[in-house]
Design an enzyme around this catalytic site. Structure first.
Site, PDB file in Angstrom:
ATOM      1  N   TYR A  70      -8.079  -8.000   7.640  1.00  0.00           N
ATOM      2  CA  TYR A  70      -9.141  -7.382   6.846  1.00  0.00           C
ATOM      3  C   TYR A  70     -10.352  -8.318   6.790  1.00  0.00           C
ATOM      4  CZ  TYR A  70      -5.495  -4.009   5.852  1.00  0.00           C
ATOM      5  OH  TYR A  70      -4.506  -3.069   6.004  1.00  0.00           O
ATOM      6  N   GLN A 123      -4.589  -7.450  -6.175  1.00  0.00           N
ATOM      7  CA  GLN A 123      -5.061  -7.976  -4.898  1.00  0.00           C
ATOM      8  C   GLN A 123      -6.438  -7.393  -4.580  1.00  0.00           C
ATOM      9  OE1 GLN A 123      -3.444  -6.947  -0.903  1.00  0.00           O
ATOM     10  NE2 GLN A 123      -2.743  -9.072  -0.886  1.00  0.00           N
ATOM     11  N   GLY A 133       8.859  -7.321  -0.209  1.00  0.00           N
ATOM     12  CA  GLY A 133       8.096  -6.094  -0.109  1.00  0.00           C
ATOM     13  C   GLY A 133       8.970  -4.852  -0.114  1.00  0.00           C
ATOM     14  N   HIS A 193      -7.436 -11.096  -0.984  1.00  0.00           N
ATOM     15  CA  HIS A 193      -6.765 -10.692   0.258  1.00  0.00           C
ATOM     16  C   HIS A 193      -7.509 -11.313   1.435  1.00  0.00           C
ATOM     17  CE1 HIS A 193      -4.299  -8.665   3.001  1.00  0.00           C
ATOM     18  NE2 HIS A 193      -4.311  -7.438   2.505  1.00  0.00           N
ATOM     19  N   THR A 215       0.850  -1.197   0.000  1.00  0.00           N
ATOM     20  CA  THR A 215       0.000   0.000   0.000  1.00  0.00           C
ATOM     21  C   THR A 215       0.882   1.240   0.000  1.00  0.00           C
ATOM     22  OG1 THR A 215      -1.795  -1.124   1.134  1.00  0.00           O
ATOM     23  CG2 THR A 215      -1.745   1.269   1.310  1.00  0.00           C
ATOM     24  N   ASN A 243      -3.575  -5.221  12.431  1.00  0.00           N
ATOM     25  CA  ASN A 243      -4.943  -4.696  12.515  1.00  0.00           C
ATOM     26  C   ASN A 243      -5.763  -5.391  13.601  1.00  0.00           C
ATOM     27  OD1 ASN A 243      -4.842  -2.668  10.435  1.00  0.00           O
ATOM     28  ND2 ASN A 243      -4.706  -4.347   8.968  1.00  0.00           N
ATOM     29  N   ASN A 278      -4.039 -10.293   7.159  1.00  0.00           N
ATOM     30  CA  ASN A 278      -3.726  -9.022   7.810  1.00  0.00           C
ATOM     31  C   ASN A 278      -4.896  -8.327   8.492  1.00  0.00           C
ATOM     32  OD1 ASN A 278      -1.197  -9.525   6.886  1.00  0.00           O
ATOM     33  ND2 ASN A 278      -1.134  -7.894   5.367  1.00  0.00           N
TER      34      ASN A 278
END
Length: 371
Positions: A184, A97, A329, A179, A25, A239, A182
């Site tokens: 979400y 994604q 990443g 996705h 992101t 998160n 993480n």
């Protein structure tokens, strides 16, 4: 014995090497539209065997951060088409994604200023990224979500389907990655710490996995299993995600995916961007057992690993058959020519963390390639 730089068949795709650019992101898509900078940024990194784009919202409701791209409008799809054209012109492969953030959002980012949605009305101890009136960015606490009514869930599943279909047929992507990691929405349904439902989508492992499998089945029916991957993060605390006993949960998920013919399964090992040995539950997570659950159930998709891999670890993982692909990443942020640098053992650029989120070309498209 396979090497990092050997080609590989991944579902319907043939990749030139085993090095994957992880989803990152970057908050540089005003109005959720990838622009000129994104075209340059992804085109610069097309030597990766596969690029997985930054997480991209499947709907306005699915957006959780300012200036992230989407797949639900004509301008957004046109912006992504320019990106995929640039990557293909440079000989690369790129998948998008598919993202619904669930509770990791803010009222100001939601349609009509409404509350974010989640499996259960539990506010995340987490932050999101907003843009202030003066154009500068800031991190803010996520808003309190509302629990999804069971009757709303099929509509979100269909949002995943429509976004996947548009991604390939309109935006020109080679495939999609769901996705499921993480913290979400898909992950929120999976984890006991975020799912307190008492209906068919909560309680047992089978019920908490139901939403994930419905999304996978809808997406693969739309675009083909050979063009579909999924990302999972069994123990990450990202998160505010948590589960009391993640091994049986994710073994069940892996076994269910094994019969679905996916192109690849993408696993974040440990805490996303943090400790690889992060412990959630009362014992270390066994990633070999997870992979065995997938293979034993008939899974033949590529096994993609991620989180803190250096070149030595990567070469060993591929040579030993532990992984088919390895994702990088932060190193791809700072090194657009990472593949050639790894191949030649060139010195690597250091990423500028201050420019990770938001801004312009600085720290995005201006990193130098090796001489």
């Amino acid at each position: 014995m396979a090497t990092l730089f050997d080609p590989i068949k991944v579902g319907d795709l043939t990749l030139s090497n085993r090095i994957v650019m992880a989803p990152l992101t970057r908050n540089r898509s005003p109005d959720a539209v990838p622009g000129d900078l994104a075209v340059t940024y992804y085109g610069q990194r097309a030597s990766a065997g596969l690029i997985v784009t930054e997480a991209t919202a499947i709907s306005h409701q699915g957006q959780g951060y300012a200036d992230v791209p989407g797949l639900y409008g004509a301008d957004q799809l046109a912006g992504w088409k320019r990106v995929t054209d640039a990557v293909h012109a440079a000989g690369g492969k790129i998948v998008v994604q598919l993202w619904h953030v669930g509770r990791i959002s803010h009222d100001t980012l939601q349609p009509g200023g409404g509350r974010p949605v989640a499996p259960s009305a539990i506010r995340a101890k987490s932050k999101t990224f907003l843009v202030k009136p003066d154009g500068s960015g800031e991190f803010a606490d996520t808003s309190e979500p509302r629990a999804l009514d069971a009757g709303e869930i099929p509509g979100i599943v269909d949002d995943f389907r429509r976004a996947a279909k548009a991604a390939i047929e309109v935006a020109g992507f080679d495939g999609v990655e769901i996705h499921g990691a993480n913290g979400y929405l898909v992950d929120q349904f999976l984890r006991s710490g975020t799912n307190r439902r008492t209906d068919d989508y909560g309680g047992s492992i089978e019920n908490r996995s139901r939403f994930l499998f419905e999304v996978v089945d809808a997406v693969t029916a739309a675009v083909g299993a050979g063009r579909t991957g999924i990302r999972l993060s069994p123990v990450t605390p990202a998160n505010d995600a948590s589960d009391a006993d993640p091994q049986p949960l994710f073994n069940h998920v892996a076994a269910g995916l094994g019969s679905r013919g996916l192109a690849y399964v993408h696993i974040v090992e440990g805490a996303t961007g943090g400790a690889r040995d992060f412990l959630q539950g009362d014992k270390p997570f066994d990633y070999a057992e997870l992979k065995a659950a997938y293979r034993d159930a008939g899974g033949r998709g590529a096994w993609l690993v991620n989180n803190g891999y250096d070149k030595e670890m990567t070469e060993k993982a591929v040579a030993d058959g532990y992984a088919d692909l390895v994702a990088f990443g932060k190193l791809f942020i700072a090194n657009p020519d990472l593949v050639s640098r790894l191949k030649r053992n060139s010195e690597l650029n250091t990423p500028d963390k201050a420019t990770f989120y938001g801004g312009g070309a600085k720290g995005y498209t201006d990193y130098p390639t090796a001489a």
